[in-house]
Design an enzyme around this catalytic site. Sequence first.
Site, PDB file in Angstrom:
ATOM      1  N   ARG A  14      -1.729  -5.323  -8.971  1.00 51.07           N
ATOM      2  CA  ARG A  14      -0.682  -6.093  -8.245  1.00 51.07           C
ATOM      3  C   ARG A  14      -1.082  -7.241  -9.244  1.00 51.07           C
ATOM      4  NH1 ARG A  14      -2.910  -6.985  -2.879  1.00 51.07           N
ATOM      5  NH2 ARG A  14      -4.736  -7.132  -4.238  1.00 51.07           N
TER       6      ARG A  14
ATOM      7  N   HIS B 206       0.939  -1.194   0.274  1.00 44.16           N
ATOM      8  CA  HIS B 206       0.704   0.009  -0.435  1.00 44.16           C
ATOM      9  C   HIS B 206       0.954   1.195  -0.078  1.00 44.16           C
ATOM     10  CE1 HIS B 206      -3.087  -2.596   1.971  1.00 44.16           C
ATOM     11  NE2 HIS B 206      -3.343  -2.553   1.238  1.00 44.16           N
TER      12      HIS B 206
ATOM     13  N   LYS C 133     -15.553  -5.995   4.577  1.00 41.03           N
ATOM     14  CA  LYS C 133     -15.303  -6.938   5.571  1.00 41.03           C
ATOM     15  C   LYS C 133     -15.435  -7.082   6.567  1.00 41.03           C
ATOM     16  CE  LYS C 133     -11.572  -6.915   1.518  1.00 41.03           C
ATOM     17  NZ  LYS C 133     -10.271  -6.274   1.576  1.00 41.03           N
TER      18      LYS C 133
ATOM     19  N   SER D 183      -3.460  -8.337   2.934  1.00 40.62           N
ATOM     20  CA  SER D 183      -3.287  -7.737   3.931  1.00 40.62           C
ATOM     21  C   SER D 183      -3.973  -9.276   4.746  1.00 40.62           C
ATOM     22  CB  SER D 183      -4.304  -6.688   4.591  1.00 40.62           C
ATOM     23  OG  SER D 183      -3.985  -5.817   3.907  1.00 40.62           O
TER      24      SER D 183
HETATM   25  N1  COA Z   1      -0.181  -4.564  -1.449  1.00 41.37           N
HETATM   26  C1  COA Z   1      -0.805  -5.046  -0.697  1.00 41.37           C
HETATM   27  N2  COA Z   1      -1.700  -5.455  -0.434  1.00 41.37           N
HETATM   28  C2  COA Z   1      -3.071  -4.905  -1.059  1.00 41.37           C
HETATM   29  C3  COA Z   1      -2.512  -3.852  -2.211  1.00 41.37           C
HETATM   30  C4  COA Z   1      -0.974  -3.214  -1.979  1.00 41.37           C
HETATM   31  N3  COA Z   1      -0.694  -2.284  -2.747  1.00 41.37           N
HETATM   32  N4  COA Z   1      -3.331  -2.406  -2.881  1.00 41.37           N
HETATM   33  C5  COA Z   1      -4.789  -4.015  -1.982  1.00 41.37           C
HETATM   34  N5  COA Z   1      -3.990  -5.176  -1.224  1.00 41.37           N
HETATM   35  C6  COA Z   1      -4.935  -5.457  -0.772  1.00 41.37           C
HETATM   36  C7  COA Z   1      -5.380  -5.334   1.167  1.00 41.37           C
HETATM   37  O1  COA Z   1      -4.705  -5.650   1.493  1.00 41.37           O
HETATM   38  C8  COA Z   1      -6.649  -6.241   0.039  1.00 41.37           C
HETATM   39  O2  COA Z   1      -6.184  -8.006   1.091  1.00 41.37           O
HETATM   40  P1  COA Z   1      -6.863  -8.372   2.520  1.00 41.37           P
HETATM   41  O3  COA Z   1      -8.261  -8.754   1.290  1.00 41.37           O
HETATM   42  O4  COA Z   1      -6.293  -9.690   1.922  1.00 41.37           O
HETATM   43  O5  COA Z   1      -7.458  -7.762   3.406  1.00 41.37           O
HETATM   44  C9  COA Z   1      -6.929  -6.738  -1.108  1.00 41.37           C
HETATM   45  O6  COA Z   1      -5.838  -6.235  -0.909  1.00 41.37           O
HETATM   46  C10 COA Z   1      -8.049  -5.602  -1.443  1.00 41.37           C
HETATM   47  O7  COA Z   1      -7.717  -4.256  -0.507  1.00 41.37           O
HETATM   48  P2  COA Z   1      -7.866  -2.934  -0.425  1.00 41.37           P
HETATM   49  O8  COA Z   1      -7.445  -2.590  -1.737  1.00 41.37           O
HETATM   50  O9  COA Z   1      -7.867  -2.072   0.727  1.00 41.37           O
HETATM   51  O10 COA Z   1      -9.547  -2.505  -1.299  1.00 41.37           O
HETATM   52  P3  COA Z   1     -10.684  -3.728  -0.294  1.00 41.37           P
HETATM   53  O11 COA Z   1     -11.353  -4.195  -1.236  1.00 41.37           O
HETATM   54  O12 COA Z   1     -10.403  -4.045   0.652  1.00 41.37           O
HETATM   55  O13 COA Z   1     -11.519  -2.067  -0.840  1.00 41.37           O
HETATM   56  C11 COA Z   1     -12.846  -0.220  -1.449  1.00 41.37           C
HETATM   57  C12 COA Z   1     -12.665  -1.420  -1.488  1.00 41.37           C
HETATM   58  C13 COA Z   1     -13.450   0.291   0.128  1.00 41.37           C
HETATM   59  C14 COA Z   1     -12.044   1.442  -1.959  1.00 41.37           C
HETATM   60  C15 COA Z   1     -14.611  -0.193  -1.259  1.00 41.37           C
HETATM   61  O14 COA Z   1     -15.298  -1.265  -1.385  1.00 41.37           O
HETATM   62  C16 COA Z   1     -15.246   0.941  -1.400  1.00 41.37           C
HETATM   63  O15 COA Z   1     -15.425   2.164  -2.256  1.00 41.37           O
HETATM   64  N6  COA Z   1     -16.056   0.927  -0.422  1.00 41.37           N
HETATM   65  C17 COA Z   1     -16.976   2.592  -0.496  1.00 41.37           C
HETATM   66  C18 COA Z   1     -18.280   1.844  -0.708  1.00 41.37           C
HETATM   67  C19 COA Z   1     -18.535   1.587  -2.078  1.00 41.37           C
HETATM   68  O16 COA Z   1     -17.891   2.920  -2.490  1.00 41.37           O
HETATM   69  N7  COA Z   1     -19.032   0.723  -3.162  1.00 41.37           N
HETATM   70  C20 COA Z   1     -19.441   0.633  -4.096  1.00 41.37           C
HETATM   71  C21 COA Z   1     -18.084   1.071  -5.052  1.00 41.37           C
HETATM   72  S1  COA Z   1     -18.494   0.561  -6.510  1.00 41.37           S
END
Ligand code: COA
Length: 167
Positions: free
Chosen positions: A95, A18, A42, A133
């Site tokens: 990724r 991140h 989540k 994560s």
């Molecule tokens: N390096 C390491 N890990 C990474 C990474 C990076 N550069 N980028 C993403 N990840 C991992 C995260 O650790 C996470 O791992 P996990 O699933 O094992 O916990 C996974 O990839 C995805 O996580 P993240 O990037 O945090 O995204 P998310 O899917 O948790 O979050 C939101 C997505 C919060 C952005 C999205 O749900 C959102 O916008 N929510 C708000 C409501 C909304 O608007 N919804 C409509 C969407 S159309």
Amino acid sequence: MKRIAIYPGTFDPITNGHLDIIRRSSELFDEVIVALARNSQKTPLLSEAERQGLIEAALIESCSDRTNIRSDAFQGLLIDYARMMGATAVVRGLRALSDFEYEFQMALMNRKLAPEVTTVFLMPHEQYTYLNSTIIRELAHHGKDVSDFVPKVVADALKKKFEVKYH
Ligand code: COA
């Protein structure tokens, strides 16, 4: 016009992957807001306050040379938050191919909802492409040192969390 980008996520916890994306974003935008999604679908291990505290500490540890990065948290739709903050971009990390379908769907839906906000995909350094994560939580859960993958504050916090949980 100030170019503001939002980097949203659940950050359970924030990792070096991140942070790599955050640093890259800070070179492209005038301001980068690392935004913790409160209503993530989540069920996080770390509380909202813990995750927010770790984001702030990680930014101090790894990005203190950058003055255009800050953290925040939001509730509700990402795109409403982006509009409220006057952002023109949402940054997401790509990724591997496995990220693509979900990211593509989210980017297109967000563009439909707010055409003025562009989703920008950045690739982290290849050393972080296998990180997420869940893997970090699992390694820490089994007592492994995760300090190669996360900032020291995060590694320490996870160690403490699992020590408290099991002792
Ligand atoms: N390096 C390491 N890990 C990474 C990474 C990076 N550069 N980028 C993403 N990840 C991992 C995260 O650790 C996470 O791992 P996990 O699933 O094992 O916990 C996974 O990839 C995805 O996580 P993240 O990037 O945090 O995204 P998310 O899917 O948790 O979050 C939101 C997505 C919060 C952005 C999205 O749900 C959102 O916008 N929510 C708000 C409501 C909304 O608007 N919804 C409509 C969407 S159309």
